[in-house]
Design a protein around this motif. Structure first.
Motif, PDB file in Angstrom:
ATOM      1  N   THR A 167     -51.154 -17.738  11.608  1.00 33.80           N
ATOM      2  CA  THR A 167     -50.327 -18.063  10.724  1.00 33.80           C
ATOM      3  C   THR A 167     -50.055 -16.793   9.639  1.00 33.80           C
ATOM      4  OG1 THR A 167     -51.225 -20.312  10.168  1.00 33.80           O
ATOM      5  CG2 THR A 167     -49.935 -19.419   8.663  1.00 33.80           C
ATOM      6  N   ASP A 168     -50.954 -15.966   9.661  1.00 34.58           N
ATOM      7  CA  ASP A 168     -50.355 -14.885   8.763  1.00 34.58           C
ATOM      8  C   ASP A 168     -49.577 -13.729   9.406  1.00 34.58           C
ATOM      9  OD1 ASP A 168     -53.735 -14.407   6.785  1.00 34.58           O
ATOM     10  OD2 ASP A 168     -51.902 -15.539   6.462  1.00 34.58           O
ATOM     11  N   VAL A 169     -49.792 -13.631  10.795  1.00 40.67           N
ATOM     12  CA  VAL A 169     -49.009 -12.823  11.518  1.00 40.67           C
ATOM     13  C   VAL A 169     -47.474 -13.302  11.371  1.00 40.67           C
ATOM     14  CG1 VAL A 169     -48.714 -12.079  13.849  1.00 40.67           C
ATOM     15  CG2 VAL A 169     -50.761 -12.101  12.857  1.00 40.67           C
ATOM     16  N   TRP A 170     -47.531 -14.606  11.836  1.00 39.28           N
ATOM     17  CA  TRP A 170     -46.133 -15.224  11.689  1.00 39.28           C
ATOM     18  C   TRP A 170     -45.264 -15.133  10.463  1.00 39.28           C
ATOM     19  CZ3 TRP A 170     -44.121 -15.532  16.416  1.00 39.28           C
ATOM     20  CH2 TRP A 170     -44.799 -16.014  17.324  1.00 39.28           C
ATOM     21  N   ARG A 171     -46.111 -15.250   9.211  1.00 42.68           N
ATOM     22  CA  ARG A 171     -45.427 -15.080   7.911  1.00 42.68           C
ATOM     23  C   ARG A 171     -45.088 -13.439   7.847  1.00 42.68           C
ATOM     24  NH1 ARG A 171     -45.661 -18.316   3.957  1.00 42.68           N
ATOM     25  NH2 ARG A 171     -45.542 -16.847   2.330  1.00 42.68           N
ATOM     26  N   GLU A 172     -45.739 -12.624   8.308  1.00 43.47           N
ATOM     27  CA  GLU A 172     -45.508 -11.108   8.340  1.00 43.47           C
ATOM     28  C   GLU A 172     -44.421 -10.833   9.230  1.00 43.47           C
ATOM     29  OE1 GLU A 172     -47.443  -6.862   9.340  1.00 43.47           O
ATOM     30  OE2 GLU A 172     -48.626  -8.586   8.907  1.00 43.47           O
ATOM     31  N   LEU A 173     -44.063 -11.547  10.435  1.00 44.58           N
ATOM     32  CA  LEU A 173     -43.066 -11.197  11.276  1.00 44.58           C
ATOM     33  C   LEU A 173     -41.968 -11.912  10.787  1.00 44.58           C
ATOM     34  CD1 LEU A 173     -44.857 -11.935  14.727  1.00 44.58           C
ATOM     35  CD2 LEU A 173     -44.008  -9.782  13.946  1.00 44.58           C
ATOM     36  N   ARG A 174     -41.917 -12.940  10.179  1.00 48.03           N
ATOM     37  CA  ARG A 174     -40.696 -13.506   9.523  1.00 48.03           C
ATOM     38  C   ARG A 174     -40.259 -12.756   8.343  1.00 48.03           C
ATOM     39  NH1 ARG A 174     -43.692 -18.690   9.972  1.00 48.03           N
ATOM     40  NH2 ARG A 174     -42.814 -19.677  11.634  1.00 48.03           N
ATOM     41  N   SER A 175     -41.210 -12.004   7.569  1.00 49.53           N
ATOM     42  CA  SER A 175     -41.052 -11.213   6.574  1.00 49.53           C
ATOM     43  C   SER A 175     -40.204  -9.909   6.781  1.00 49.53           C
ATOM     44  CB  SER A 175     -42.218 -10.794   5.826  1.00 49.53           C
ATOM     45  OG  SER A 175     -41.716  -9.924   4.766  1.00 49.53           O
ATOM     46  N   ALA A 207     -38.328  -9.615   9.911  1.00 51.28           N
ATOM     47  CA  ALA A 207     -37.170  -9.984  10.375  1.00 51.28           C
ATOM     48  C   ALA A 207     -36.323 -10.145   9.527  1.00 51.28           C
ATOM     49  CB  ALA A 207     -37.220 -11.361  11.045  1.00 51.28           C
ATOM     50  N   TYR A 208     -36.418 -11.092   8.229  1.00 53.52           N
ATOM     51  CA  TYR A 208     -35.558 -10.905   7.211  1.00 53.52           C
ATOM     52  C   TYR A 208     -35.226  -9.706   6.616  1.00 53.52           C
ATOM     53  CZ  TYR A 208     -35.326 -15.890   7.633  1.00 53.52           C
ATOM     54  OH  TYR A 208     -35.009 -17.114   8.162  1.00 53.52           O
ATOM     55  N   PHE A 209     -36.434  -8.824   6.369  1.00 55.21           N
ATOM     56  CA  PHE A 209     -36.031  -7.530   5.832  1.00 55.21           C
ATOM     57  C   PHE A 209     -35.099  -6.472   6.818  1.00 55.21           C
ATOM     58  CE2 PHE A 209     -37.155  -2.928   5.915  1.00 55.21           C
ATOM     59  CZ  PHE A 209     -36.921  -2.574   4.626  1.00 55.21           C
ATOM     60  N   ALA A 210     -35.298  -6.643   7.921  1.00 54.54           N
ATOM     61  CA  ALA A 210     -34.530  -5.881   9.181  1.00 54.54           C
ATOM     62  C   ALA A 210     -32.995  -6.433   8.645  1.00 54.54           C
ATOM     63  CB  ALA A 210     -34.944  -6.147  10.462  1.00 54.54           C
ATOM     64  N   SER A 258     -40.112 -14.230   0.120  1.00 53.28           N
ATOM     65  CA  SER A 258     -40.553 -15.611   0.073  1.00 53.28           C
ATOM     66  C   SER A 258     -41.486 -15.614   1.175  1.00 53.28           C
ATOM     67  CB  SER A 258     -39.656 -16.731   0.568  1.00 53.28           C
ATOM     68  OG  SER A 258     -39.381 -16.747   1.985  1.00 53.28           O
ATOM     69  N   PHE A 259     -41.835 -14.779   2.014  1.00 51.59           N
ATOM     70  CA  PHE A 259     -42.904 -14.693   3.059  1.00 51.59           C
ATOM     71  C   PHE A 259     -43.973 -13.690   2.723  1.00 51.59           C
ATOM     72  CE2 PHE A 259     -39.641 -16.540   5.543  1.00 51.59           C
ATOM     73  CZ  PHE A 259     -40.183 -17.856   5.946  1.00 51.59           C
ATOM     74  N   ASP A 260     -43.256 -12.729   1.725  1.00 53.07           N
ATOM     75  CA  ASP A 260     -44.277 -11.617   1.595  1.00 53.07           C
ATOM     76  C   ASP A 260     -43.795 -10.930   0.195  1.00 53.07           C
ATOM     77  OD1 ASP A 260     -46.189  -9.504   1.284  1.00 53.07           O
ATOM     78  OD2 ASP A 260     -45.731  -8.391   3.099  1.00 53.07           O
ATOM     79  N   LYS A 261     -44.559 -11.350  -0.970  1.00 51.79           N
ATOM     80  CA  LYS A 261     -44.083 -11.026  -2.213  1.00 51.79           C
ATOM     81  C   LYS A 261     -44.313  -9.777  -2.587  1.00 51.79           C
ATOM     82  CE  LYS A 261     -43.990 -15.711  -4.351  1.00 51.79           C
ATOM     83  NZ  LYS A 261     -43.148 -16.202  -3.007  1.00 51.79           N
ATOM     84  N   GLU A 262     -45.301  -9.096  -1.916  1.00 49.32           N
ATOM     85  CA  GLU A 262     -45.991  -7.791  -2.303  1.00 49.32           C
ATOM     86  C   GLU A 262     -45.389  -6.492  -1.282  1.00 49.32           C
ATOM     87  OE1 GLU A 262     -48.118  -7.335  -4.867  1.00 49.32           O
ATOM     88  OE2 GLU A 262     -47.395  -9.309  -5.365  1.00 49.32           O
ATOM     89  N   ASP A 263     -44.463  -6.762  -0.570  1.00 53.73           N
ATOM     90  CA  ASP A 263     -43.756  -5.717   0.091  1.00 53.73           C
ATOM     91  C   ASP A 263     -43.043  -4.802  -0.692  1.00 53.73           C
ATOM     92  OD1 ASP A 263     -42.759  -4.145   2.094  1.00 53.73           O
ATOM     93  OD2 ASP A 263     -41.738  -5.854   3.291  1.00 53.73           O
TER      94      ASP A 263
END
Length: 142
Positions: free
Chosen positions: A11-19, A21-24, A47-52
């Protein structure tokens, strides 16, 4: 079942990947000067990674560019908020101010961001030489 999993580590990997993708997408829209789209994609990424810190920087930059091109200064507090958040997450500035280096090289970031760093370091590190070299310019460090 791509993207659907019950395992916490996946689940954490998918959240990171979504984050990412949206960042890109945010970055692409920013490069195209589509600031409203860039802002929306950066917000979705957060919304997927508030600390990026990179997404906060890109979002701050999107608000700043939108304010600059539209003349809407009401966007500036949002830009400042995300630049400040980026610095809170990635406090390299505090480290530089603590160790008081003889020289600081500014080689990344857009000119307005570099100017912000220059002004900050002029105030907090007056004895430090701040160097912003041109691309491929040789710099003597010692």
């Amino acid at each position: 079942r791509i993207g659907k999993t019950k395992r916490a580590e996946n689940t954490d990997v998918w959240r990171e990947l979504r984050s990412l993708a949206y960042f890109a997408l945010c970055n692409c829209e920013l490069e195209l000067n589509h600031f409203d789209n860039a802002i929306a994609y950066c917000q979705k990424s957060l919304s997927f990674d508030k600390e990026d810190p990179f997404t906060h920087y890109a979002l701050g930059w999107s608000y700043l560019r939108q304010a600059d091109t539209s003349g809407d200064v009401s966007l500036l507090p949002a830009a400042r908020k995300h630049f400040t958040t980026m610095l809170d997450i990635n406090p390299g500035i505090e480290y530089a101010e603590k160790v008081k280096p003889k020289k600081i090289l500014l080689v990344h970031g857009e000119e307005p961001a570099q100017n912000w760093f220059i002004n900050r370091f002029r105030d907090t590190l007056p004895a430090t030489e701040i160097i912003r070299p041109d691309t491929h310019q040789a710099v003597e460090l010692w």
